[in-house]
Design a protein around this motif. Structure first.
Motif, PDB file in Angstrom:
ATOM      1  N   ALA A   2      -4.454  33.531  -7.546  1.00 24.64           N
ATOM      2  CA  ALA A   2      -3.941  34.451  -6.485  1.00 24.64           C
ATOM      3  C   ALA A   2      -2.656  33.522  -5.779  1.00 24.64           C
ATOM      4  O   ALA A   2      -1.642  34.019  -5.237  1.00 24.64           O
ATOM      5  N   GLU A   3      -3.040  32.709  -5.338  1.00 23.14           N
ATOM      6  CA  GLU A   3      -2.265  31.642  -4.631  1.00 23.14           C
ATOM      7  C   GLU A   3      -0.993  31.354  -5.445  1.00 23.14           C
ATOM      8  O   GLU A   3       0.239  31.282  -4.825  1.00 23.14           O
ATOM      9  N   ASN A   4      -1.175  30.944  -6.613  1.00 23.74           N
ATOM     10  CA  ASN A   4       0.207  30.806  -7.412  1.00 23.74           C
ATOM     11  C   ASN A   4       0.963  31.909  -7.717  1.00 23.74           C
ATOM     12  O   ASN A   4       2.138  31.887  -7.624  1.00 23.74           O
ATOM     13  N   VAL A   5       0.336  33.164  -7.440  1.00 23.59           N
ATOM     14  CA  VAL A   5       1.074  34.726  -7.787  1.00 23.59           C
ATOM     15  C   VAL A   5       1.816  34.686  -6.401  1.00 23.59           C
ATOM     16  O   VAL A   5       3.038  34.945  -6.353  1.00 23.59           O
ATOM     17  N   ARG A   6       1.218  34.424  -5.218  1.00 24.92           N
ATOM     18  CA  ARG A   6       1.871  34.318  -3.955  1.00 24.92           C
ATOM     19  C   ARG A   6       3.116  33.560  -3.866  1.00 24.92           C
ATOM     20  O   ARG A   6       4.138  33.707  -3.325  1.00 24.92           O
ATOM     21  N   VAL A  51       4.929  32.260  -6.262  1.00 28.92           N
ATOM     22  CA  VAL A  51       5.955  33.096  -7.054  1.00 28.92           C
ATOM     23  C   VAL A  51       6.775  34.114  -6.368  1.00 28.92           C
ATOM     24  O   VAL A  51       7.988  34.262  -6.348  1.00 28.92           O
ATOM     25  N   PHE A  52       6.139  35.046  -5.822  1.00 28.72           N
ATOM     26  CA  PHE A  52       6.639  35.984  -5.018  1.00 28.72           C
ATOM     27  C   PHE A  52       7.466  35.361  -3.702  1.00 28.72           C
ATOM     28  O   PHE A  52       8.519  35.735  -3.609  1.00 28.72           O
ATOM     29  N   ARG A  53       7.082  34.522  -3.111  1.00 26.70           N
ATOM     30  CA  ARG A  53       7.481  33.662  -2.027  1.00 26.70           C
ATOM     31  C   ARG A  53       8.783  33.182  -2.240  1.00 26.70           C
ATOM     32  O   ARG A  53       9.899  33.229  -1.767  1.00 26.70           O
ATOM     33  N   MET A  54       8.773  32.299  -3.615  1.00 26.85           N
ATOM     34  CA  MET A  54      10.235  31.860  -3.995  1.00 26.85           C
ATOM     35  C   MET A  54      11.046  32.995  -4.212  1.00 26.85           C
ATOM     36  O   MET A  54      12.303  32.618  -4.135  1.00 26.85           O
ATOM     37  N   MET A  74      15.430  32.438  -5.087  1.00 29.15           N
ATOM     38  CA  MET A  74      15.336  31.576  -6.321  1.00 29.15           C
ATOM     39  C   MET A  74      15.569  32.775  -7.399  1.00 29.15           C
ATOM     40  O   MET A  74      14.826  33.499  -7.478  1.00 29.15           O
ATOM     41  N   THR A  75      16.231  32.009  -8.469  1.00 27.88           N
ATOM     42  CA  THR A  75      16.320  32.733  -9.581  1.00 27.88           C
ATOM     43  C   THR A  75      14.881  32.553 -10.488  1.00 27.88           C
ATOM     44  O   THR A  75      14.284  31.646 -10.056  1.00 27.88           O
ATOM     45  N   ILE A 135      -2.982  41.270  -3.683  1.00 27.86           N
ATOM     46  CA  ILE A 135      -2.537  39.896  -3.411  1.00 27.86           C
ATOM     47  C   ILE A 135      -1.382  39.781  -2.655  1.00 27.86           C
ATOM     48  O   ILE A 135      -1.108  38.969  -1.880  1.00 27.86           O
ATOM     49  N   ILE A 136      -0.576  40.795  -2.787  1.00 27.14           N
ATOM     50  CA  ILE A 136       0.665  41.076  -2.228  1.00 27.14           C
ATOM     51  C   ILE A 136       0.834  42.054  -1.537  1.00 27.14           C
ATOM     52  O   ILE A 136       0.307  43.333  -1.766  1.00 27.14           O
TER      53      ILE A 136
END
Ligand SMILES: [Zn+2]
Length: 529
Positions: A189-193, A195-198, A203-204, A294-295
């Motif tokens: 879930a932290e990785n998903v977050r 990705v959304f933050r970037m 970021m592309t 999560i988001i």
């Protein structure tokens, strides 16, 4: 002799099992049934039995790992007989199954047995049996029916906000207590977050993928595998091992991260078809607050806005791209990206922009060069088709000669049997005359007559059997020469149609080495070894 047994259970079978409580298709059940059958047939007594099993695969086509392996071994001549529970286990597509049973297997001299369908290709009646084809067709229809039933049941449960996917999306796990509920998986879930933050930072997707690889974060598929799932998606072996823009987009587009349950985003184009099509958003079933988010909705909407912005940057329309999705990198397996001008496009592998793990080709290859290679290869294919056609004709002639020979032998044997029939008849007549004229006493007469009648009965039976066999053995009729058809279609089709219809892939290796993969070539080699 090697006998292959083939077992298959599909996802639908498992769903149906819950619905109607039928266990008949379980792997154990199929295995029992087949080994019983083999045990009862003395001709298999010293055979080596090899089992092939596809667990969780639909029978709609032959893109299943175990059936592929089985067919490869059949081609290599390593298997003389295949035993399945019923035809639908082997496949549910009428045309494909029919092709194997009526053409490919007889051609390769492989015996095929479907126990519950009472089908055995070594039975002379079986070859042209309409009933079997018809039954296979019914299986195909049944398959449509089945997938419809399963789908309806799934939609019903989805309306109640249950997580119907076989697996929870990356970032969640299925709740151990409630199979249809999912809860966040802290690490993922932290990785998903991130990705959304970037994405929110502008970021592309390519940059995000590169960053995830740089941080050495396991891809969703690697992570899933590490956690004990052995489900793999065919053709994606390499892509699973590093983050790609597609992996990132998949996460950024998944509304389930906001706590919504979403069902029915994609559906199969139709039964018997593995291609999925996207469903109009209005038809999706969504349920808010089905699970922990999560988001936030705001973060999600922001990411969508960014994605739309990328999408606006020029994309090539599919129709004008002759080699769309067909040019692949030989090292990483990914589709190569089309770059350069519209008139003079070229292809390049983007993987090195995301990760340094693979020694992918770095040079660009011009579309014009690829088309030239494809054309040359196509000319070789035509030659191949012509050669195959000749080989086929020769084999067919051989088979026909064989049949003529067999028939001649049978006729000779029948003639001999009929002669001895007549001889026994006159012998019995003689016995009666001798008895009537007192040359034989009653006991001797009865004993000799009884023995003669027995012989007479035996010969009658042999005649009957032989006549029956000869009746069915009427030339099976010429099998069609498929290569002839293919040869014509190969020659007549213009290049553009050939690419659209039968070109599977163009694989590019470093040093501009190119491999061309045709779809029909498999069929050719499947029948010619
Ligand atoms: Zn590559």
């Amino acid at each position: 002799m090697t006998v292959a047994t083939y077992l298959r259970i599909s996802y639908e079978d498992q769903e149906m099992k819950k619905a109607v409580k039928t266990e008949s298709n379980s792997i154990a059940n199929q295995r029992n049934l087949i080994s019983n059958f083999i045990g009862k047939h003395p001709e298999f007594e010293h055979a080596r039995i090899v089992e092939f099993c596809d667990d969780g695969w639909s029978g709609r086509n032959f893109e299943r790992p175990a059936v592929r392996e089985l067919l490869n071994q059949v081609q290599d001549g390593r298997i003389r007989c295949i035993v399945v529970k019923d035809l639908s286990r082997f496949g549910r597509n009428y045309l494909e199954v029919g092709n194997y049973i009526s053409r490919v297997f007889p051609f390769l001299n492989v015996r095929f047995i479907a126990v519950n369908d009472n089908f055995d290709s070594s039975n002379p009646m079986a070859a042209e049996s309409l009933e079997v084809s018809f039954k296979t067709l019914l299986h195909d229809i049944y398959s449509r029916d089945l997938s419809h039933k399963v789908k309806n049941s799934l939609r019903f449960q989805a309306r109640q906000g249950k997580c119907m996917a076989a697996f929870a999306p990356y970032g969640y796990v299925k709740d151990a207590g409630h199979k249809n509920r999912m809860i966040p998986d802290p690490d993922a879930a932290e990785n998903v977050r991130s990705v959304f933050r970037m994405a929110a930072d502008g970021m592309t997707t390519l940059q995000i993928a590169r960053e995830m690889n740089h941080r050495n974060i396991l891809t969703p598929m690697q992570y899933k595998r590490m956690n004990g799932s052995n489900r793999t998606i065919p053709n994606r072996i390499h892509e699973d091992n590093f983050w790609t823009p597609e992996t990132v987009i998949k996460i950024l587009r998944d509304e389930r991260y906001t706590g919504k349950a979403v069902f029915g985003k994609r559906k199969r184009e139709g039964a018997g078809n593995t291609r999925q099509v996207t469903v109009n958003k209005a038809e999706w079933i969504t349920v808010d607050h089905a699970h922990e988010s999560i988001i936030s909705q705001v973060e999600f909407d922001q990411a969508q806005k960014k994605l739309r912005a990328y999408a606006k940057r020029g994309t090539v329309r599919k129709t004008e791209n002759l080699l769309h999705k067909k040019v692949r990198c030989g090292i990483c397996g990914r589709c190569m990206m089309r770059t350069g001008s519209r008139k003079n496009p070229s292809y390049t592998c983007m993987t090195s922009c995301m990760t340094e793990v693979y020694p992918c080709p770095t040079e660009r290859i011009a579309q014009a060069d690829l088309l030239e290679i494809i054309q040359k290869n196509m000319q070789e294919q035509v030659k191949y088709a012509v050669d195959s056609s000749q080989i086929w004709e020769e084999r067919q002639r051989h088979i026909e000669n064989q049949e003529v020979l067999e028939r001649d032998n049978s006729e000779k044997k029948l003639c001999m049997l009929k002669q001895s029939h007549n001889r026994i008849e006159s012998y019995i007549q003689e016995l009666y005359e001798k008895f009537a004229f007192g040359e034989l006493d009653r006991d001797a007469y009865v004993r000799l007559k009884k023995a003669a009648l027995e012989r007479y009965g035996n010969v009658s039976k042999q005649i009957e059997e032989l006549e029956l066999k000869m009746g069915h053995g009427k030339m099976n009729g010429r099998m069609e020469n498929r290569f002839e058809e293919n040869k014509i279609s190969v020659i007549e089709k213009p290049m553009k149609d050939m690419i659209a219809d039968v070109l599977r892939a163009v694989i590019v290796y470093p040093g501009k080495r190119v491999e061309v993969v045709w779809d029909y070539r498999d069929e050719f080699s499947a029948s010619v070894f």
